[in-house]
Motif scaffolding. Structure first.
Motif, PDB file in Angstrom:
ATOM      1  N   UNK A  20       0.962  -1.298  -0.089  1.00 19.85           N
ATOM      2  CA  UNK A  20       0.083  -0.175  -0.023  1.00 19.85           C
ATOM      3  C   UNK A  20       0.854   1.214  -0.012  1.00 19.85           C
ATOM      4  N   UNK A  21       1.820   1.111   0.853  1.00 19.73           N
ATOM      5  CA  UNK A  21       2.690   2.396   0.928  1.00 19.73           C
ATOM      6  C   UNK A  21       3.288   2.811  -0.582  1.00 19.73           C
ATOM      7  N   UNK A  22       3.896   1.677  -0.948  1.00 20.88           N
ATOM      8  CA  UNK A  22       4.844   1.855  -2.053  1.00 20.88           C
ATOM      9  C   UNK A  22       3.862   2.284  -3.407  1.00 20.88           C
ATOM     10  N   UNK A  28      -6.225   1.444 -15.936  1.00 17.73           N
ATOM     11  CA  UNK A  28      -5.079   0.390 -16.003  1.00 17.73           C
ATOM     12  C   UNK A  28      -4.424  -0.026 -14.788  1.00 17.73           C
ATOM     13  N   UNK A  29      -4.290   1.158 -13.824  1.00 17.01           N
ATOM     14  CA  UNK A  29      -3.896   0.912 -12.693  1.00 17.01           C
ATOM     15  C   UNK A  29      -4.627  -0.223 -11.772  1.00 17.01           C
ATOM     16  N   UNK A  30      -6.075  -0.236 -11.890  1.00 21.31           N
ATOM     17  CA  UNK A  30      -7.013  -0.963 -10.947  1.00 21.31           C
ATOM     18  C   UNK A  30      -7.031  -2.197 -11.581  1.00 21.31           C
ATOM     19  N   UNK A  31      -7.313  -2.429 -13.021  1.00 21.76           N
ATOM     20  CA  UNK A  31      -7.354  -3.495 -13.692  1.00 21.76           C
ATOM     21  C   UNK A  31      -6.375  -4.437 -14.131  1.00 21.76           C
ATOM     22  N   UNK A  32      -4.984  -3.651 -14.302  1.00 23.04           N
ATOM     23  CA  UNK A  32      -3.943  -4.430 -14.837  1.00 23.04           C
ATOM     24  C   UNK A  32      -2.842  -4.578 -13.778  1.00 23.04           C
ATOM     25  N   UNK A  33      -2.679  -3.466 -12.988  1.00 26.90           N
ATOM     26  CA  UNK A  33      -1.548  -3.269 -11.898  1.00 26.90           C
ATOM     27  C   UNK A  33      -1.806  -3.459 -10.432  1.00 26.90           C
ATOM     28  N   UNK A  34      -2.986  -3.821 -10.176  1.00 25.52           N
ATOM     29  CA  UNK A  34      -3.178  -4.367  -8.660  1.00 25.52           C
ATOM     30  C   UNK A  34      -3.318  -3.202  -7.985  1.00 25.52           C
ATOM     31  N   UNK A  35      -3.628  -1.970  -8.247  1.00 25.70           N
ATOM     32  CA  UNK A  35      -3.688  -0.841  -7.536  1.00 25.70           C
ATOM     33  C   UNK A  35      -5.263  -0.783  -7.302  1.00 25.70           C
ATOM     34  N   UNK A  36      -5.491  -0.774  -5.831  1.00 25.51           N
ATOM     35  CA  UNK A  36      -6.883  -0.696  -5.515  1.00 25.51           C
ATOM     36  C   UNK A  36      -7.291   0.592  -5.392  1.00 25.51           C
ATOM     37  N   UNK A  46       2.059   5.912   7.257  1.00 20.29           N
ATOM     38  CA  UNK A  46       2.099   5.107   8.280  1.00 20.29           C
ATOM     39  C   UNK A  46       1.202   5.348   9.476  1.00 20.29           C
ATOM     40  N   UNK A  47       0.862   6.431   9.837  1.00 18.69           N
ATOM     41  CA  UNK A  47      -0.153   6.881  10.867  1.00 18.69           C
ATOM     42  C   UNK A  47      -1.583   6.697  10.333  1.00 18.69           C
ATOM     43  N   UNK A  48      -1.659   6.712   9.297  1.00 19.12           N
ATOM     44  CA  UNK A  48      -3.192   6.660   8.579  1.00 19.12           C
ATOM     45  C   UNK A  48      -3.039   5.610   7.646  1.00 19.12           C
ATOM     46  N   UNK A  49      -2.906   4.182   8.099  1.00 19.77           N
ATOM     47  CA  UNK A  49      -3.145   3.043   7.110  1.00 19.77           C
ATOM     48  C   UNK A  49      -4.441   2.686   6.766  1.00 19.77           C
ATOM     49  N   UNK A  50      -4.562   1.541   5.820  1.00 22.45           N
ATOM     50  CA  UNK A  50      -5.884   1.127   5.518  1.00 22.45           C
ATOM     51  C   UNK A  50      -6.566   0.509   6.586  1.00 22.45           C
ATOM     52  N   UNK A  51      -7.798   0.874   6.592  1.00 18.69           N
ATOM     53  CA  UNK A  51      -8.805   0.317   7.890  1.00 18.69           C
ATOM     54  C   UNK A  51      -9.381  -0.759   7.396  1.00 18.69           C
ATOM     55  N   UNK A  56      -6.894  -5.721   3.676  1.00 19.86           N
ATOM     56  CA  UNK A  56      -6.658  -7.318   3.808  1.00 19.86           C
ATOM     57  C   UNK A  56      -5.156  -7.553   3.597  1.00 19.86           C
ATOM     58  N   UNK A  57      -4.622  -7.077   2.579  1.00 24.06           N
ATOM     59  CA  UNK A  57      -3.042  -7.410   2.080  1.00 24.06           C
ATOM     60  C   UNK A  57      -2.242  -6.530   3.006  1.00 24.06           C
ATOM     61  N   UNK A  58      -2.620  -5.470   3.434  1.00 23.71           N
ATOM     62  CA  UNK A  58      -1.823  -4.556   4.249  1.00 23.71           C
ATOM     63  C   UNK A  58      -1.682  -5.293   5.534  1.00 23.71           C
ATOM     64  N   UNK A  59      -2.816  -5.779   6.137  1.00 18.10           N
ATOM     65  CA  UNK A  59      -2.705  -6.395   7.432  1.00 18.10           C
ATOM     66  C   UNK A  59      -2.091  -7.782   7.260  1.00 18.10           C
ATOM     67  N   UNK A  60      -2.004  -8.472   6.314  1.00 17.78           N
ATOM     68  CA  UNK A  60      -1.420  -9.644   6.099  1.00 17.78           C
ATOM     69  C   UNK A  60       0.112  -9.347   5.952  1.00 17.78           C
ATOM     70  N   UNK A  61       0.569  -8.476   5.282  1.00 18.36           N
ATOM     71  CA  UNK A  61       1.862  -8.297   5.228  1.00 18.36           C
ATOM     72  C   UNK A  61       2.494  -7.772   6.535  1.00 18.36           C
ATOM     73  N   UNK A  62       1.703  -6.853   7.324  1.00 20.20           N
ATOM     74  CA  UNK A  62       2.002  -6.238   8.352  1.00 20.20           C
ATOM     75  C   UNK A  62       2.412  -7.225   9.575  1.00 20.20           C
TER      76      UNK A  62
END
Lengths: 485, 485
Positions: free
Chosen positions: B70-72, B89-97, B353-358, B365-371
């Motif tokens: 998410x950060x990067x 393109x970002x959403x459908x092909x590059x996995x940007x949410x 950092x102080x305001x990550x995905x909720x 989900x991915x953020x929490x998993x990586x964290x």
């Protein structure tokens, strides 16, 4: 003991050297201009202007300047290397050229993650890239071990002054007018600033007699003068030094055994004349008279903040050392280690700046087009602003030469000086404050940079787009002069 | 005059305070380890190891830690906003949410270009974002005007010490062992470090009697003790302070009128116990006894370098001031202005950092998993390393509690101490140097952080993946002990 009646820290017991430091570029006027900006954003409409123009600081991308596409495309890949798994999408749908992808891959290989600390003096491969650039620029070799990446040139200057100044008697020759980083840093360090005036009548060039006089006076007062700062092209003056001026400074530094600190961050912002680096001139003089200049110590600084790059928010820069003692260099390495390393993405931007697309590269055409448009835009704005100054009563300003600034002389009526004194301000501060209040244009009074006694100036960038703000200065000036005539 | 026989600067005439500073984290051992790394990259094969393990510094992404997606992703859009023209393109092909895109747009609106200077104390909206985080974390309000963005926490510490220390008699209480930023910065500033020992027998907690004794001794010697540094969770110790320890430090600070500098950069690296911020505890004590703690001045620091973020190369951080005099805050603002502003992309990373995905956000989900994977990975490695230390003769190490380090005590045979003395080294330096030469594992001797007289330690990160390097330490230790027994 045990008293809780007051805070431990107050304005009278904190570090007196910090308190004594002055930094007008972001001082009272700048703070007030930000307040106005916030009012306007909050919907306040009773101000006599609808927009704040921050002409107080060389901050290109806050105004109109667009980042160069090649740089930002590479940086986006460094921040998210996962994009490199989709090269076809990047190339076919997102306008990334193959050389962008290639450069990102190479940098990632050299740097690793941009989220990791680098070596304290910077990524070795980036230092090599800078050394190669210096060799191309100057025609003389450069070594990566003599290069130190820094968080903008400011941080490099801070490092150099920390090493060079041993105590309060250590003196550094600083041009007047100057970018106030130098006086502010010397104040914080509690070392001695030895000012030398630039010669306004000769396009703000150096006058060796004046430098000698300043040096002799300081030495007679017991100051241990150790270095001379040269800002070339000049800030706030915009002047490019001639080859003769550079030679004479090097000769003087040799005679008086002074370290040369060459602040060359505006090296590509040159409209008139040619930028000659101190390094190149020193090497040529060493070739001409073998042995004579061997002991010269030179530190030259550069940055991604200025030029056509204009990426000051990324805090990227470097300095090169020439002729320094290896033991001293080891202390510089240790000093920069304490803050760990310069921002790594900023280091990568330095790499891109010194090694941009070349003829034949897929990104070259667009890069060259964007670069030239910025260069020409700056020159046009400088010329338009200069024309406006030529029409203003009591204002004199040399033709724009370079950097991002004009630094006109202003002559104000005695009544204005009296009104200023009544407010506890210098006349130039008074003028700039009224200008801000009337027009929303924020400039910096000459006293923030230093100026010859009895003269008055202000510094303005010529970065802001449009001509409306220039017109508002002309109108303000006429009314100001009429009021205090 | 006129002599060119020698350079102007040499090891004996540069700033003696820089010369006196020690920074072992990047000292001789680290430099040697980088030389080994370069040899290995250059194809040298006659070393007894095939890889250098940099366990000397908390540099997660140099080792195995992957950046959080998410950060990067957001940072890549901030670097190249042109990508936002291709949302599909970002959403459908590059996995940007969608929340990545939304966050990037919001930050760009607040920041403008990341290539522009921000306000000297940081982007106002990011300061507000931090204030909101502090309010959620502590349950007490925070104000954006009390927050200062910095280039990593190190730069924040540098600022605070510059303001607080007025002269050579100004003293700062610093825990021993400590992260050497503190002693090095005080040395450069020519102020006085007043060391107080942490209590190894109580998991490296604070011992108020010891602090009082150090304070009284320094005061008796004429030192003007002005502040106390607390590193919580500890570096190099990894310890989390108990509520009682924090309370007693605040009480002591009140009694002796000391500014509290709370270095809380490891606040999310906690395996045992719970992180309690000084701010929260101070506010609770102020509620419990109204009026009694009103004059306390607290500065607390945080950074993107550690925790599960691990983005130290981006040089992002901030400090919050509580109870400081507005005039003193104005001087802090001026001081940070001289270096213009913290890297803007690093400021944006602080915001993330102080305001990550909720929960509910597309990236959550991915953020929490990586964290969680990073958190658990660190704990597992710490446990494995700790198990190895338990098997080693003469080595004692408390169970891993947090941060990124273990700091075992080592007892070495007298012959090892003699061999060390013959080399002009302390026994722990000698041990760490032999370890590096034999295994390629670089750790930092306890003397680099300070340790109780007669005791020996080393600090190692537990960031490096795999178990091979742990095995090589065990093997080395056995051979070392056998050799010097």
């Amino acid at each position: 003991m045990g008293s809780t009646s007051a805070r431990r820290l107050n304005i009278n017991n904190i570090n007196p050297h910090v308190k004594a430091a002055k930094y007008a570029v972001r001082g009272e006027l700048a703070v007030k201009s930000e307040e106005y900006r916030a009012y306007l954003q909050g919907g306040v409409t009773d101000l006599p202007f609808s927009k704040v123009i921050s002409a107080n600081i060389g901050n290109p991308q806050q105004l109109d300047q667009k980042p160069i596409t090649f740089f930002r495309q590479v940086l986006s890949l460094l921040e998210n290397p996962a994009l490199l798994k989709h090269e076809d999408v990047l190339v076919n749908q997102l306008d990334y050229k193959p050389d962008v992808i290639e450069r990102a891959k190479r940098l990632l290989k050299q740097v690793g993650s941009v989220g990791a600390y680098s070596a304290s003096n910077g990524v070795p491969a980036i230092r090599q890239s800078i050394a190669d650039f210096l060799e191309r620029r100057d025609g003389f070799p450069a070594k990566q071990s003599d290069i130190y990446l820094s968080a903008g040139a400011s941080s490099g200057v801070n490092t150099l002054l920390h090493i060079i100044c041993a105590d309060a008697k250590s003196g550094i020759l600083v041009p007047i007018p100057q970018y106030p980083l130098y006086t502010a840093s010397l104040s914080v360090l509690d070392a001695t600033c030895v000012p030398y005036l630039l010669d306004e009548s000769k396009n703000w060039g150096t006058d060796l007699d004046i430098i000698k006089e300043s040096h002799a006076k300081a030495t007679a007062e017991g100051v241990d003068v150790r270095a001379i700062v040269i800002i070339n092209p000049g800030n706030p003056t915009g002047a490019s030094l001639s080859a003769e001026d550079i030679r004479s400074v090097i000769d003087f530094a040799r005679e008086e055994r002074l370290v040369i600190i060459a602040d060359e961050v505006y090296q590509t912002n040159v409209f008139v004349g040619e930028f000659i680096s101190f390094k190149r001139m020193l090497r040529e003089m060493q070739q001409e008279k073998p042995g004579v200049y061997d002991s010269i110590e030179l530190a030259s600084l550069h940055s991604v903040s200025k030029g056509m790059v204009g990426e000051c928010g990324h805090r990227g820069g470097y300095f090169e050392l020439v002729g320094f003692d290896p033991e001293v260099q080891a202390e510089i390495y240790k000093f920069v280690s304490i803050m760990l390393c310069a921002p790594v993405i900023g280091q990568c931007l330095v790499d891109l700046m010194v090694n941009p697309p070349r003829p034949g590269d897929a990104s070259y055409e667009l890069y060259q087009q964007e670069y030239n448009a910025i260069f020409n835009g700056l020159r046009e704005r400088a010329t338009a602003l200069h024309k406006a100054f030529e029409q203003m009563e009591g204002v004199e300003c040399g033709a724009p030469q370079g950097s991002m600034y004009l630094f006109p002389t202003i002559q104000l009526p005695p009544k204005a000086a009296e009104a200023a004194a009544a407010e506890g301000r210098t006349p130039d501060e008074f003028y700039c404050m009224r200008l801000l209040e009337a027009t929303g244009v924020c400039v910096v009074p000459g006293s923030g940079f230093g100026q010859k006694d009895g003269s008055l100036h202000f510094r303005t960038t010529f970065l802001a787009p449009g001509t409306e703000w220039v017109g508002s200065i002309v109108k303000f000036h006429r009314e100001f002069m009429d009021k205090y005539r």
